[in-house]
Design a protein around this motif. Structure first.
Motif, PDB file in Angstrom:
ATOM      1  N   GLU A  44     -26.453 -12.720   4.929  1.00  0.00           N
ATOM      2  CA  GLU A  44     -27.485 -11.842   5.492  1.00  0.00           C
ATOM      3  C   GLU A  44     -26.907 -10.650   6.257  1.00  0.00           C
ATOM      4  OE1 GLU A  44     -31.343 -14.698   5.991  1.00  0.00           O
ATOM      5  OE2 GLU A  44     -29.800 -14.836   7.539  1.00  0.00           O
ATOM      6  N   GLN A  45     -25.691 -10.737   6.737  1.00  0.00           N
ATOM      7  CA  GLN A  45     -25.113  -9.631   7.498  1.00  0.00           C
ATOM      8  C   GLN A  45     -24.730  -8.444   6.614  1.00  0.00           C
ATOM      9  OE1 GLN A  45     -21.484 -10.652   9.543  1.00  0.00           O
ATOM     10  NE2 GLN A  45     -20.447 -11.296   7.682  1.00  0.00           N
ATOM     11  N   TYR A  46     -24.632  -8.655   5.302  1.00  0.00           N
ATOM     12  CA  TYR A  46     -24.239  -7.592   4.378  1.00  0.00           C
ATOM     13  C   TYR A  46     -25.461  -6.917   3.747  1.00  0.00           C
ATOM     14  CZ  TYR A  46     -19.493  -9.484   4.483  1.00  0.00           C
ATOM     15  OH  TYR A  46     -18.246  -9.911   4.876  1.00  0.00           O
ATOM     16  N   ASP A  47     -25.375  -5.592   3.605  1.00  0.00           N
ATOM     17  CA  ASP A  47     -26.380  -4.843   2.843  1.00  0.00           C
ATOM     18  C   ASP A  47     -25.949  -4.702   1.391  1.00  0.00           C
ATOM     19  OD1 ASP A  47     -27.962  -4.405   5.114  1.00  0.00           O
ATOM     20  OD2 ASP A  47     -26.793  -2.628   5.651  1.00  0.00           O
ATOM     21  N   LYS A  48     -24.650  -4.889   1.150  1.00  0.00           N
ATOM     22  CA  LYS A  48     -24.079  -4.743  -0.181  1.00  0.00           C
ATOM     23  C   LYS A  48     -23.328  -6.030  -0.525  1.00  0.00           C
ATOM     24  CE  LYS A  48     -23.549   0.237   0.529  1.00  0.00           C
ATOM     25  NZ  LYS A  48     -24.698   0.343   1.327  1.00  0.00           N
ATOM     26  N   LEU A  49     -23.727  -6.627  -1.649  1.00  0.00           N
ATOM     27  CA  LEU A  49     -23.205  -7.939  -2.023  1.00  0.00           C
ATOM     28  C   LEU A  49     -22.773  -7.981  -3.476  1.00  0.00           C
ATOM     29  CD1 LEU A  49     -26.136  -9.950  -0.447  1.00  0.00           C
ATOM     30  CD2 LEU A  49     -23.753 -10.159   0.292  1.00  0.00           C
ATOM     31  N   ILE A  50     -21.776  -8.790  -3.745  1.00  0.00           N
ATOM     32  CA  ILE A  50     -21.410  -9.173  -5.105  1.00  0.00           C
ATOM     33  C   ILE A  50     -21.326 -10.694  -5.111  1.00  0.00           C
ATOM     34  CG2 ILE A  50     -19.700  -9.025  -6.948  1.00  0.00           C
ATOM     35  CD1 ILE A  50     -18.775  -6.348  -5.708  1.00  0.00           C
ATOM     36  N   PHE A  51     -21.993 -11.314  -6.080  1.00  0.00           N
ATOM     37  CA  PHE A  51     -21.938 -12.760  -6.251  1.00  0.00           C
ATOM     38  C   PHE A  51     -21.239 -13.057  -7.574  1.00  0.00           C
ATOM     39  CE2 PHE A  51     -26.158 -13.727  -3.791  1.00  0.00           C
ATOM     40  CZ  PHE A  51     -25.521 -13.478  -2.592  1.00  0.00           C
ATOM     41  N   ALA A  52     -20.351 -14.044  -7.576  1.00  0.00           N
ATOM     42  CA  ALA A  52     -19.625 -14.424  -8.789  1.00  0.00           C
ATOM     43  C   ALA A  52     -19.653 -15.936  -8.968  1.00  0.00           C
ATOM     44  CB  ALA A  52     -18.182 -13.934  -8.720  1.00  0.00           C
ATOM     45  N   SER A  53     -19.994 -16.351 -10.200  1.00  0.00           N
ATOM     46  CA  SER A  53     -20.020 -17.781 -10.514  1.00  0.00           C
ATOM     47  C   SER A  53     -19.678 -17.996 -11.980  1.00  0.00           C
ATOM     48  CB  SER A  53     -21.412 -18.372 -10.247  1.00  0.00           C
ATOM     49  OG  SER A  53     -21.442 -19.756 -10.583  1.00  0.00           O
ATOM     50  N   SER A  54     -18.981 -19.069 -12.225  1.00  0.00           N
ATOM     51  CA  SER A  54     -18.807 -19.530 -13.596  1.00  0.00           C
ATOM     52  C   SER A  54     -19.993 -20.428 -13.937  1.00  0.00           C
ATOM     53  CB  SER A  54     -17.483 -20.291 -13.730  1.00  0.00           C
ATOM     54  OG  SER A  54     -17.418 -21.306 -12.751  1.00  0.00           O
ATOM     55  N   THR A  55     -20.140 -20.700 -15.232  1.00  0.00           N
ATOM     56  CA  THR A  55     -21.205 -21.578 -15.705  1.00  0.00           C
ATOM     57  C   THR A  55     -20.591 -22.926 -16.063  1.00  0.00           C
ATOM     58  OG1 THR A  55     -22.482 -19.715 -16.548  1.00  0.00           O
ATOM     59  CG2 THR A  55     -23.009 -21.876 -17.458  1.00  0.00           C
ATOM     60  N   TRP A  56     -21.262 -23.993 -15.629  1.00  0.00           N
ATOM     61  CA  TRP A  56     -20.770 -25.346 -15.856  1.00  0.00           C
ATOM     62  C   TRP A  56     -21.816 -26.210 -16.532  1.00  0.00           C
ATOM     63  CZ3 TRP A  56     -15.882 -27.033 -15.107  1.00  0.00           C
ATOM     64  CH2 TRP A  56     -15.019 -26.136 -14.474  1.00  0.00           C
ATOM     65  N   GLY A  57     -21.371 -27.282 -17.160  1.00  0.00           N
ATOM     66  CA  GLY A  57     -22.292 -28.248 -17.767  1.00  0.00           C
ATOM     67  C   GLY A  57     -23.187 -27.594 -18.798  1.00  0.00           C
ATOM     68  N   ASP A  58     -24.457 -27.855 -18.678  1.00  0.00           N
ATOM     69  CA  ASP A  58     -25.444 -27.323 -19.624  1.00  0.00           C
ATOM     70  C   ASP A  58     -26.075 -26.038 -19.099  1.00  0.00           C
ATOM     71  OD1 ASP A  58     -25.097 -29.373 -21.514  1.00  0.00           O
ATOM     72  OD2 ASP A  58     -26.446 -30.690 -20.406  1.00  0.00           O
ATOM     73  N   GLY A  59     -25.240 -25.124 -18.622  1.00  0.00           N
ATOM     74  CA  GLY A  59     -25.743 -23.838 -18.150  1.00  0.00           C
ATOM     75  C   GLY A  59     -26.005 -23.787 -16.669  1.00  0.00           C
ATOM     76  N   ASP A  60     -25.289 -24.596 -15.898  1.00  0.00           N
ATOM     77  CA  ASP A  60     -25.510 -24.697 -14.457  1.00  0.00           C
ATOM     78  C   ASP A  60     -24.603 -23.763 -13.675  1.00  0.00           C
ATOM     79  OD1 ASP A  60     -27.316 -26.854 -14.901  1.00  0.00           O
ATOM     80  OD2 ASP A  60     -25.615 -28.227 -15.037  1.00  0.00           O
ATOM     81  N   LEU A  61     -25.015 -23.499 -12.436  1.00  0.00           N
ATOM     82  CA  LEU A  61     -24.159 -22.793 -11.499  1.00  0.00           C
ATOM     83  C   LEU A  61     -22.919 -23.633 -11.200  1.00  0.00           C
ATOM     84  CD1 LEU A  61     -26.789 -21.554  -8.893  1.00  0.00           C
ATOM     85  CD2 LEU A  61     -25.188 -20.087 -10.120  1.00  0.00           C
ATOM     86  N   GLN A  62     -21.862 -22.968 -10.783  1.00  0.00           N
ATOM     87  CA  GLN A  62     -20.678 -23.666 -10.304  1.00  0.00           C
ATOM     88  C   GLN A  62     -21.111 -24.564  -9.139  1.00  0.00           C
ATOM     89  OE1 GLN A  62     -19.116 -22.932  -7.169  1.00  0.00           O
ATOM     90  NE2 GLN A  62     -17.251 -24.103  -7.508  1.00  0.00           N
TER      91      GLN A  62
END
Length: 164
Positions: A44-62
Motif C-alpha cells: 500500500e505504500q507504493y503508487d507504482k508496483l510490479i508483481f511477478a509470479s510463476s504459474t504452478w499446478g493447474d494454473g495456480d499462483l506461486q
C-alpha cells in the motif's frame, strides 16, 4: 513514494533471477520484495508496483502469492500504476499457460495496468492471462524460450518505463 515496489514469489529461483534482470534494466529505482515476507502495508505504500509470479499446478499462483491472496483482496489499487510479470511453460502447460498472471490481474485491474504484450511468438492453447488478444503483462517461458528472455525484458521495460 517515487520508488517502484516489485513484489515476487519464487520457488526455484527463476522468477527471482527475472526480477533482478528487470530491476537492472530499469533506469528508475526499484525495491524488491519477496512476497513470502511482505505485508499488505508494504504494498500500500507504493503508487507504482510490479508483481511477478510463476504459474504452478493447474494454473495456480506461486505458493507464497497464494498465501498472500487474502491481503490482495483488501488493497485498493485504483490509484496505482501496476505492471505484471508471468513465468510459465507453454509446452508442458499449454492449457493454463501463465494463468498466475491472469489471477494477479483480476486483483489489480481497477488500477492503471500497463505493459500488456503480444501473444505472438508463443504457442499455447489457453490462458486467463489473455485479455483482448494480449497478455496482461510480460510473459516469459524459461523452460522453452529462455534465449528470448533478455530481449523480451528490454522491450517491455522500454515500453512501460514512461508510466513509472
Amino acid at each position: 513514494m517515487n520508488t517502484i515496489g516489485l513484489f515476487f514469489g519464487s520457488d526455484t529461483g527463476a522468477t527471482e533471477e527475472i526480477v533482478n534482470e528487470v530491476k537492472n534494466t530499469f533506469s528508475k529505482e526499484i525495491t524488491l520484495h519477496d512476497i513470502a515476507k511482505a505485508t499488505k502495508d508494504e504494498i500500500e505504500q507504493y503508487d507504482k508496483l510490479i508483481f511477478a509470479s510463476s504459474t504452478w499446478g493447474d494454473g495456480d499462483l506461486q505458493g507464497d502469492w497464494e498465501d498472500f491472496e487474502a491481503n490482495l483482496e483488501k488493497i485498493d489499487f485504483s490509484n496505482k500504476t501496476i505492471a505484471l510479470i508471468g513465468v510459465g511453460d507453454q509446452e508442458g502447460y499449454e492449457d493454463t499457460f501463465c494463468n498466475a498472471l491472469g489471477h494477479l490481474y483480476n486483483y489489480v485491474k481497477e488500477g492503471n495496468v500497463v505493459g500488456f504484450t503480444s501473444t505472438d511468438g508463443y504457442e499455447f492453447e489457453e490462458s486467463i492471462a489473455v485479455v483482448d488478444n494480449q497478455f496482461v503483462g510480460l510473459v516469459l517461458d524459461e523452460d522453452n524460450q529462455s534465449e528470448l528472455t533478455k530481449d523480451r525484458i528490454e522491450a517491455w521495460v522500454k515500453d512501460i518505463e514512461e508510466h513509472f
